[in-house]
Design a protein around this motif. Sequence first.
Motif, PDB file in Angstrom:
ATOM      1  N   MET A  97     -10.912   8.660  -8.205  1.00  0.00           N
ATOM      2  CA  MET A  97      -9.539   8.286  -8.546  1.00  0.00           C
ATOM      3  C   MET A  97      -8.544   9.363  -8.124  1.00  0.00           C
ATOM      4  SD  MET A  97      -7.932   5.709  -9.791  1.00  0.00           S
ATOM      5  CE  MET A  97      -9.099   4.799 -10.799  1.00  0.00           C
ATOM      6  N   TRP A  98      -8.987  10.607  -8.118  1.00  0.00           N
ATOM      7  CA  TRP A  98      -8.101  11.705  -7.729  1.00  0.00           C
ATOM      8  C   TRP A  98      -7.601  11.538  -6.290  1.00  0.00           C
ATOM      9  CZ3 TRP A  98      -9.448  14.685  -3.534  1.00  0.00           C
ATOM     10  CH2 TRP A  98     -10.778  14.602  -3.098  1.00  0.00           C
ATOM     11  N   ALA A  99      -8.378  10.861  -5.443  1.00  0.00           N
ATOM     12  CA  ALA A  99      -7.991  10.676  -4.047  1.00  0.00           C
ATOM     13  C   ALA A  99      -7.232   9.380  -3.816  1.00  0.00           C
ATOM     14  CB  ALA A  99      -9.234  10.687  -3.161  1.00  0.00           C
ATOM     15  N   PRO A 122      -1.063   7.471  -5.419  1.00  0.00           N
ATOM     16  CA  PRO A 122      -0.031   7.677  -4.396  1.00  0.00           C
ATOM     17  C   PRO A 122       0.284   9.154  -4.156  1.00  0.00           C
ATOM     18  CG  PRO A 122       0.574   5.849  -5.816  1.00  0.00           C
ATOM     19  CD  PRO A 122      -0.653   6.469  -6.425  1.00  0.00           C
ATOM     20  N   ALA A 123       0.254   9.955  -5.208  1.00  0.00           N
ATOM     21  CA  ALA A 123       0.539  11.383  -5.047  1.00  0.00           C
ATOM     22  C   ALA A 123      -0.484  12.058  -4.149  1.00  0.00           C
ATOM     23  CB  ALA A 123       0.567  12.066  -6.414  1.00  0.00           C
ATOM     24  N   ALA A 124      -1.733  11.581  -4.195  1.00  0.00           N
ATOM     25  CA  ALA A 124      -2.778  12.176  -3.356  1.00  0.00           C
ATOM     26  C   ALA A 124      -2.484  11.938  -1.886  1.00  0.00           C
ATOM     27  CB  ALA A 124      -4.141  11.588  -3.721  1.00  0.00           C
ATOM     28  N   ALA A 125      -1.995  10.745  -1.558  1.00  0.00           N
ATOM     29  CA  ALA A 125      -1.658  10.446  -0.170  1.00  0.00           C
ATOM     30  C   ALA A 125      -0.486  11.300   0.306  1.00  0.00           C
ATOM     31  CB  ALA A 125      -1.331   8.962  -0.021  1.00  0.00           C
ATOM     32  N   GLU A 126       0.480  11.540  -0.585  1.00  0.00           N
ATOM     33  CA  GLU A 126       1.633  12.356  -0.210  1.00  0.00           C
ATOM     34  C   GLU A 126       1.246  13.811   0.009  1.00  0.00           C
ATOM     35  OE1 GLU A 126       4.479  11.173   0.580  1.00  0.00           O
ATOM     36  OE2 GLU A 126       3.971   9.133  -0.001  1.00  0.00           O
ATOM     37  N   CYS A 127       0.236  14.292  -0.721  1.00  0.00           N
ATOM     38  CA  CYS A 127      -0.158  15.702  -0.648  1.00  0.00           C
ATOM     39  C   CYS A 127      -1.323  15.952   0.302  1.00  0.00           C
ATOM     40  CB  CYS A 127      -0.527  16.204  -2.047  1.00  0.00           C
ATOM     41  SG  CYS A 127       0.836  16.204  -3.221  1.00  0.00           S
ATOM     42  N   ALA A 128      -1.851  14.889   0.891  1.00  0.00           N
ATOM     43  CA  ALA A 128      -3.037  15.041   1.733  1.00  0.00           C
ATOM     44  C   ALA A 128      -2.731  15.867   2.975  1.00  0.00           C
ATOM     45  CB  ALA A 128      -3.564  13.667   2.139  1.00  0.00           C
ATOM     46  N   GLU A 129      -3.783  16.466   3.512  1.00  0.00           N
ATOM     47  CA  GLU A 129      -3.697  17.161   4.791  1.00  0.00           C
ATOM     48  C   GLU A 129      -3.514  16.115   5.888  1.00  0.00           C
ATOM     49  OE1 GLU A 129      -6.566  20.156   7.431  1.00  0.00           O
ATOM     50  OE2 GLU A 129      -7.425  18.865   5.886  1.00  0.00           O
ATOM     51  N   ARG A 130      -2.508  16.284   6.734  1.00  0.00           N
ATOM     52  CA  ARG A 130      -2.298  15.354   7.840  1.00  0.00           C
ATOM     53  C   ARG A 130      -3.018  15.893   9.070  1.00  0.00           C
ATOM     54  NH1 ARG A 130       0.047  10.580   6.012  1.00  0.00           N
ATOM     55  NH2 ARG A 130      -0.343  10.119   8.203  1.00  0.00           N
ATOM     56  N   VAL A 131      -3.962  15.112   9.589  1.00  0.00           N
ATOM     57  CA  VAL A 131      -4.821  15.598  10.666  1.00  0.00           C
ATOM     58  C   VAL A 131      -4.822  14.589  11.801  1.00  0.00           C
ATOM     59  CG1 VAL A 131      -7.074  16.568  11.235  1.00  0.00           C
ATOM     60  CG2 VAL A 131      -6.286  16.598   8.866  1.00  0.00           C
ATOM     61  N   ALA A 179      -7.106   9.569   1.822  1.00  0.00           N
ATOM     62  CA  ALA A 179      -6.383   9.344   0.578  1.00  0.00           C
ATOM     63  C   ALA A 179      -5.820   7.931   0.528  1.00  0.00           C
ATOM     64  CB  ALA A 179      -5.256  10.366   0.444  1.00  0.00           C
ATOM     65  N   GLY A 180      -5.782   7.365  -0.655  1.00  0.00           N
ATOM     66  CA  GLY A 180      -5.177   6.062  -0.868  1.00  0.00           C
ATOM     67  C   GLY A 180      -6.174   4.936  -0.935  1.00  0.00           C
ATOM     68  N   CYS A 181      -5.923   3.981  -1.848  1.00  0.00           N
ATOM     69  CA  CYS A 181      -6.825   2.838  -2.004  1.00  0.00           C
ATOM     70  C   CYS A 181      -6.012   1.634  -2.455  1.00  0.00           C
ATOM     71  CB  CYS A 181      -7.916   3.157  -3.032  1.00  0.00           C
ATOM     72  SG  CYS A 181      -9.245   1.918  -3.102  1.00  0.00           S
ATOM     73  N   ALA A 212       0.853  -1.185   0.000  1.00  0.00           N
ATOM     74  CA  ALA A 212       0.000   0.000   0.000  1.00  0.00           C
ATOM     75  C   ALA A 212       0.890   1.236   0.000  1.00  0.00           C
ATOM     76  CB  ALA A 212      -0.905  -0.014   1.225  1.00  0.00           C
ATOM     77  N   PRO A 213       0.359   2.421  -0.339  1.00  0.00           N
ATOM     78  CA  PRO A 213       1.177   3.636  -0.327  1.00  0.00           C
ATOM     79  C   PRO A 213       1.871   3.815   1.017  1.00  0.00           C
ATOM     80  CG  PRO A 213      -0.947   4.067  -1.328  1.00  0.00           C
ATOM     81  CD  PRO A 213      -1.003   2.674  -0.753  1.00  0.00           C
ATOM     82  N   ALA A 214       3.159   4.194   0.955  1.00  0.00           N
ATOM     83  CA  ALA A 214       3.945   4.309   2.175  1.00  0.00           C
ATOM     84  C   ALA A 214       3.340   5.304   3.148  1.00  0.00           C
ATOM     85  CB  ALA A 214       5.373   4.728   1.826  1.00  0.00           C
ATOM     86  N   SER A 215       2.684   6.340   2.625  1.00  0.00           N
ATOM     87  CA  SER A 215       2.127   7.381   3.488  1.00  0.00           C
ATOM     88  C   SER A 215       0.933   6.905   4.289  1.00  0.00           C
ATOM     89  CB  SER A 215       1.740   8.601   2.655  1.00  0.00           C
ATOM     90  OG  SER A 215       0.828   8.226   1.668  1.00  0.00           O
ATOM     91  N   LEU A 216       0.424   5.686   4.008  1.00  0.00           N
ATOM     92  CA  LEU A 216      -0.678   5.147   4.786  1.00  0.00           C
ATOM     93  C   LEU A 216      -0.195   4.506   6.086  1.00  0.00           C
ATOM     94  CD1 LEU A 216      -2.924   3.491   2.069  1.00  0.00           C
ATOM     95  CD2 LEU A 216      -3.137   5.733   3.109  1.00  0.00           C
ATOM     96  N   GLU A 217       1.105   4.300   6.202  1.00  0.00           N
ATOM     97  CA  GLU A 217       1.643   3.712   7.429  1.00  0.00           C
ATOM     98  C   GLU A 217       1.509   4.711   8.579  1.00  0.00           C
ATOM     99  OE1 GLU A 217       3.366   0.472   9.451  1.00  0.00           O
ATOM    100  OE2 GLU A 217       2.412   0.710   7.505  1.00  0.00           O
ATOM    101  N   ALA A 218       1.346   4.206   9.798  1.00  0.00           N
ATOM    102  CA  ALA A 218       1.208   5.078  10.960  1.00  0.00           C
ATOM    103  C   ALA A 218       2.407   6.017  11.044  1.00  0.00           C
ATOM    104  CB  ALA A 218       1.109   4.233  12.229  1.00  0.00           C
ATOM    105  N   SER A 219       2.155   7.288  11.247  1.00  0.00           N
ATOM    106  CA  SER A 219       3.221   8.276  11.302  1.00  0.00           C
ATOM    107  C   SER A 219       3.603   8.550  12.740  1.00  0.00           C
ATOM    108  CB  SER A 219       2.737   9.575  10.637  1.00  0.00           C
ATOM    109  OG  SER A 219       1.604  10.066  11.308  1.00  0.00           O
ATOM    110  N   ALA A 220       4.752   9.212  12.895  1.00  0.00           N
ATOM    111  CA  ALA A 220       5.260   9.493  14.234  1.00  0.00           C
ATOM    112  C   ALA A 220       4.285  10.346  15.035  1.00  0.00           C
ATOM    113  CB  ALA A 220       6.617  10.180  14.133  1.00  0.00           C
ATOM    114  N   ASP A 221       3.584  11.261  14.341  1.00  0.00           N
ATOM    115  CA  ASP A 221       2.645  12.128  15.053  1.00  0.00           C
ATOM    116  C   ASP A 221       1.220  11.579  15.030  1.00  0.00           C
ATOM    117  OD1 ASP A 221       2.128  12.534  12.406  1.00  0.00           O
ATOM    118  OD2 ASP A 221       2.362  14.711  12.444  1.00  0.00           O
ATOM    119  N   ARG A 222       1.053  10.356  14.538  1.00  0.00           N
ATOM    120  CA  ARG A 222      -0.218   9.634  14.578  1.00  0.00           C
ATOM    121  C   ARG A 222      -1.339  10.425  13.913  1.00  0.00           C
ATOM    122  NH1 ARG A 222      -0.855   6.661  20.350  1.00  0.00           N
ATOM    123  NH2 ARG A 222      -2.003   5.203  19.071  1.00  0.00           N
TER     124      ARG A 222
END
Length: 284
Positions: A90-92, A95-104, A78-80, A40-50
């Motif tokens: 498809m726009w969401a 992989p680029a969509a996940a990289e550019c998504a707002e992190r919340v 983002a990501g599927c 899956a897109p790498a940006s879907l992995e749990a991040s340090a700031d959760r």
Amino acid sequence: MASDRDIVGSQTRAAGEVNVGSQTQAAGVPGRDVAHGSVAPASLEASADRTLPVAERFVSVNGEGRAAGKLAAFIRFAGCNLECSYCDTMWANAPAAAECAERVSVADLVAWARETRVECITLTGGEPVLQPELPRLVRALLAEPGPLGRGFRVEIETNGAADLCELTRLREECASLPGSLTFTVDWKLPASGMEDRMLRENFALLDACDTVKFVCGGEGDLVRMLEVSRELGLPNRVPVYLSPVFGRLDPARIVDFMQDNNLTWATAQLQLHKIIWPGVEKGV
């Protein structure tokens, strides 16, 4: 439509805008599709700031499902893990969509949901179940009293190819909390090109509070829908909704098929948002 966007204020992105900023999370170790081991897109992995990658959030009416026509606060991730032939988000998914998504963060998403003053919270995508922080978000939303004091109605829209075991266990664990959790699960039919990715075990976890949705692209999909419904024991156990691929299948054909096969347990449905806002892909 404009008033819906006004409700959520400056936190809602207008159509076409992307918030990258300092919140964008660097890629980590790729996650995996539980059923198939695909990366899956790498940006879907749990991040340090959760945080979670949010493609958009807005208030509108539910376009389909059992809450169709009711106001809902949508959080689109983002990501599927699928690439359906008729995908309208498809726009969401890229992989680029996940990289550019707002992190919340979970806390900020719960605060936003609270501020909308809307009872129904729809978690969608992309594929929301891929998000490692989704269980934390769901638990936090279910603990909220909601605008009417009876909790949020949290709905997860999922594609049928992501494992629901953890979330269905969470639903049982959170039964005493004010909110409720329901699943709207797709079974991807042959026209999608993704039927081989379906996890049959997901559908055994569903009950009368949930929904199974079949998006039909042609005559073959209608026949297959009936076969799958019977194989999975869906009739009179889980509500079943039938929708046409927009522009590919005449909705009247679905009704005729229901009549010809006495499908008294199925519901025909059109995508309201495509009728109310034709050609609009975001914020509806």
